[in-house]
Design an enzyme around this catalytic site. Structure first.
Site, PDB file in Angstrom:
ATOM      1  N   ARG A 293      -8.012   3.327   1.917  1.00 35.89           N
ATOM      2  CA  ARG A 293      -7.267   4.168   2.861  1.00 35.89           C
ATOM      3  C   ARG A 293      -7.314   3.625   4.284  1.00 35.89           C
ATOM      4  O   ARG A 293      -6.528   4.038   5.138  1.00 35.89           O
ATOM      5  CB  ARG A 293      -7.821   5.598   2.851  1.00 35.89           C
ATOM      6  CG  ARG A 293      -7.363   6.425   1.679  1.00 35.89           C
ATOM      7  CD  ARG A 293      -7.564   7.909   1.935  1.00 35.89           C
ATOM      8  NE  ARG A 293      -7.005   8.699   0.856  1.00 35.89           N
ATOM      9  CZ  ARG A 293      -7.689   9.186  -0.163  1.00 35.89           C
ATOM     10  NH1 ARG A 293      -8.983   8.956  -0.234  1.00 35.89           N
ATOM     11  NH2 ARG A 293      -7.106   9.893  -1.108  1.00 35.89           N
ATOM     12  N   PHE A 423       2.070   8.862   2.524  1.00 38.82           N
ATOM     13  CA  PHE A 423       1.447   7.788   1.740  1.00 38.82           C
ATOM     14  C   PHE A 423      -0.024   8.076   1.434  1.00 38.82           C
ATOM     15  O   PHE A 423      -0.760   8.571   2.284  1.00 38.82           O
ATOM     16  CB  PHE A 423       1.478   6.492   2.556  1.00 38.82           C
ATOM     17  CG  PHE A 423       2.585   5.536   2.183  1.00 38.82           C
ATOM     18  CD1 PHE A 423       3.332   5.687   1.034  1.00 38.82           C
ATOM     19  CD2 PHE A 423       2.853   4.458   3.001  1.00 38.82           C
ATOM     20  CE1 PHE A 423       4.337   4.789   0.709  1.00 38.82           C
ATOM     21  CE2 PHE A 423       3.859   3.556   2.692  1.00 38.82           C
ATOM     22  CZ  PHE A 423       4.596   3.719   1.543  1.00 38.82           C
ATOM     23  N   GLU A 424      -0.475   7.692   0.246  1.00 36.61           N
ATOM     24  CA  GLU A 424      -1.894   7.694  -0.136  1.00 36.61           C
ATOM     25  C   GLU A 424      -2.590   9.026   0.159  1.00 36.61           C
ATOM     26  O   GLU A 424      -3.728   9.076   0.601  1.00 36.61           O
ATOM     27  CB  GLU A 424      -2.628   6.536   0.552  1.00 36.61           C
ATOM     28  CG  GLU A 424      -2.128   5.174   0.099  1.00 36.61           C
ATOM     29  CD  GLU A 424      -2.859   4.025   0.758  1.00 36.61           C
ATOM     30  OE1 GLU A 424      -3.957   4.252   1.305  1.00 36.61           O
ATOM     31  OE2 GLU A 424      -2.343   2.909   0.729  1.00 36.61           O
ATOM     32  N   GLY A 425      -1.855  10.095  -0.088  1.00 38.85           N
ATOM     33  CA  GLY A 425      -2.377  11.434   0.166  1.00 38.85           C
ATOM     34  C   GLY A 425      -1.738  12.027   1.402  1.00 38.85           C
ATOM     35  O   GLY A 425      -2.002  11.585   2.511  1.00 38.85           O
TER      36      GLY A 425
END
Length: 645
Positions: A293, A423-425
């Protein structure tokens, strides 16, 4: 018309159980952020500021120099924006440079850079073109290299990492048309067949999927006799028979992103390509993201630097009412926000990166906070830059150039950064993920007490455990160093702004936040998880406190090294004062808000009570289902997969 989901039907409780099983259940290393949410300001975990070995710095700086030269000479960001594609020759040049192997160990042909210099490289590449930053990040942060580094067998590392370091591009495939942040409903299946698995399903938003050579695929293995089954990770060759890239998706920003829809029909994958045991797929994905992340806040910090540069140059050149616009308070406040926040974002990123390199601390919360905070604050900075630029901020770079002005792509930056909040959560999911980790200590001792599924005997045992924990913990929240005027005196050097006062505020606020969390758990008990507004504010306060801490510690480190120390102290002081205003507002909104009224209005909206409010417009949307059909089966579309050789 609504497409039916091909995934299993699961209850809310079952979905939570799947997510909970994928979490890392234990804290084997200390965590600054975890302690912060518990009301304990562990400055010793981040100060003195961590540093890198000289040889790691030298390797990193040498690569950054080569990367900067390449980007300057060969990357035309405006062309990528116009053509919506990173030219193949640029991709090949990045491969030759070793940019696809930045995080891969030298024994496999990679550069073996630290997390800190990987972050710096992503910020640099993303400033030339956000699409290039996304290409490199998706390949290394969540693609094949990272999960293999953490969970792969030696045979898998030997087989795939050299390819990822120099020749092959990888992608990560989890999301499906009807499955986003709720993986319990994952529909793609991997059915065992001898020493192979047969994969069927459809994956959506496969970043790098259009050009990938290797894929990490998450699929559900059915449980059977002697077989656990569950969501499992596989390395899959992208040109395997039965794989079709059915669409290259287009977005409002990141126009060069190679993101698509990938269909699997009877795709045979060797069992040797399974990463970890069956059922470990989600745990692998979440663990990979602990450091993965950090790629997004890296590019967000880079965006802040560019916003500051443009704001400074433009605001000095543009005059209004006889003065440069920077000298007008309304504009100056925006520039101060951009400068202070850029310093804070870089401080958070550098601290988290160094902590990842040291591997002394568990940084799962720190990395998540960096992603959450970086994506939100970078978006605000870009929005402020567009406002400072006025009409020119809304105008495209090509249009500016066509009429003879500098081609400043401010509006493009705003579009490109918007996806980082998803994105990504998404921000909302990150709030819940971080909140779950933040209250982990409470649930560990009192979880059974508030679980409606537990019997009286289990609740009694939980009550005894909770009583002992809170008898020790609650008294610690009454007083602390934040109430001592002399605390943290090393952050008050002569001739510099006083940062000690901000660290004392952090310490007091951490205890205040912990008390508020305890009060909320006492009040709502098992319903706490439904109070997403409250939990989101708790996390946002924690993010601000983490950023304040990182900024102060970095400023002191720079002062001690004689590297712009006075200026760093000024920026840290400005950021902390701005953050304290935001924190006080968030504390006020913990208990004074419209959450209950909002729920009433939402029920009315969904029930059709306000459809009269929608009258007077036309809907330009096209026809079609809200969610595309993802029924397994052979593809009926042309394959748009185009690997870059």
């Amino acid at each position: 018309m609504t497409a039916q989901s091909a995934g299993p039907k699961v209850s809310e409780r079952e979905a939570r159980q799947v997510a909970e099983a994928a979490r890392e259940q234990h804290w084997r290393k200390p965590s600054f952020a975890k302690e912060l949410f518990l009301g304990r300001f562990r400055l010793d975990l981040i100060h003195p500021h961590p540093t890198l070995p000289p040889d790691a710095v030298q390797r990193g700086e040498e690569f950054l120099g080569k990367l900067a030269d390449f980007l300057t000479a060969h990357v035309d960001g405006a062309r990528i924006e116009r053509e919506a594609r990173v030219p193949d020759e640029v991709v090949r040049g990045l491969k030759e440079l070793g940019a696809f192997g930045m995080k891969i160990d030298a024994r496999y042909g990679g550069l073996g850079l630290t997390q800190v210099y990987y972050n710096k490289a992503l910020a640099l590449a993303g400033s030339a073109s956000p699409a290039i930053g996304a290409l490199l990040s998706a390949h290394q942060s969540i693609g094949v290299p990272q999960p293999l580094k953490l969970f792969g067998t030696q045979e898998q590392k030997d087989a795939f990492l050299p390819r990822c370091a120099r020749t092959d591009i990888s992608a990560f495939l989890l999301t499906e048309p009807d499955v986003g942040s709720d993986p319990a409903r994952l529909a793609t299946t991997a059915v065992p067949d001898g020493d192979e698995y047969v994969i069927d399903g459809v994956k959506l938003w496969t970043t790098n999927g259009v050009v990938a050579d290797l894929l990490v695929v998450m699929a559900r293995v059915p449980a059977g006799e002697g077989r656990k089954g569950g969501i499992t990770a596989f390395v899959v060759e992208a040109d395997s028979p039965g794989i079709t890239v059915e669409n290259r998706n287009a977005f409002m920003g990141l126009r060069g992103l190679e993101n698509g829809v990938t269909r699997f029909h009877q795709v045979r994958v060797p069992a040797a390509n399974r990463i970890g045991p069956e059922g470990a797929g989600l745990k692998i994905a979440l663990t990979t993201l602990n450091t993965g992340r950090l790629s997004l806040p890296a590019m967000c910090a880079g965006a802040g630097k560019w916003c500051l540069k443009i704001a400074r140059e433009w605001s000095a050149a543009r005059e209004q009412w006889g003065r440069p616009i920077a000298e007008h308070e309304a504009v100056g406040a925006k520039i101060s926000f951009i400068a202070a926040t850029t310093f804070a974002l870089e401080s958070v990123l550098e601290l988290a990166g160094l902590m990842a390199d040291e591997d002394r601390n568990d940084i799962r919360i720190e990395a998540a906070l960096a992603k959450l905070y970086g994506s939100e604050m970078a978006w605000r900075m870009a929005d402020e830059l567009v406002q400072i630029r006025g009409g020119r901020g809304f105008e495209t770079a090509d249009s500016l150039a066509a009429r003879g002005e500098r081609a400043v792509p401010a509006e493009q930056l705003l579009r490109d950064l918007r996806i980082n909040r998803i994105f990504e959560g998404s921000t909302e999911i990150m709030h819940l993920l971080i909140a779950r980790e933040a209250v982990d200590a409470h649930l560990s001792v009192a979880g059974d007490l508030i679980d409606p599924g537990k019997n009286l005997k289990e609740k009694a045992r939980a009550g005894a455990r909770a009583g002992g924990f809170y008898a020790r913990w609650l008294p610690q929240l009454v007083t602390g160093p934040g109430q001592l005027p002399t605390a943290y005196a090393q952050f008050r050097p002569a001739g510099h702004p006083d940062l000690a006062t901000h660290l004392r505020y952090v310490e007091r606020s951490a205890r205040r936040l912990a008390r508020a969390t305890f009060l909320a758990m006492s009040r709502w008990q098992g319903r706490m998880e439904t109070k997403q507004g409250f939990l989101g504010r708790v996390v946002d306060i924690g993010a601000e406190l983490f950023a304040m801490s990182a900024s102060c510690v970095r400023a002191e480190m720079l002062r001690a090294k004689g590297q712009h120390g006075r200026e760093a102290y000024q920026l840290a002081d400005a950021f902390c004062r701005q953050a304290r205003i935001r924190i006080e507002e968030l504390f006020g909104r913990l208990w004074t808000n419209t959450d209950a009224l909002d729920r009433t209005v939402v029920r009315g909206v969904l029930g059709g009570a306000y459809t009269w409010l929608e009258q007077g417009v036309v809907d330009p949307s096209g026809d079609g289902p809200w969610i595309a059909d993802a029924t397994p089966g052979p593809s009926t579309k042309a394959n748009v997969h185009r690997p870059v050789r």
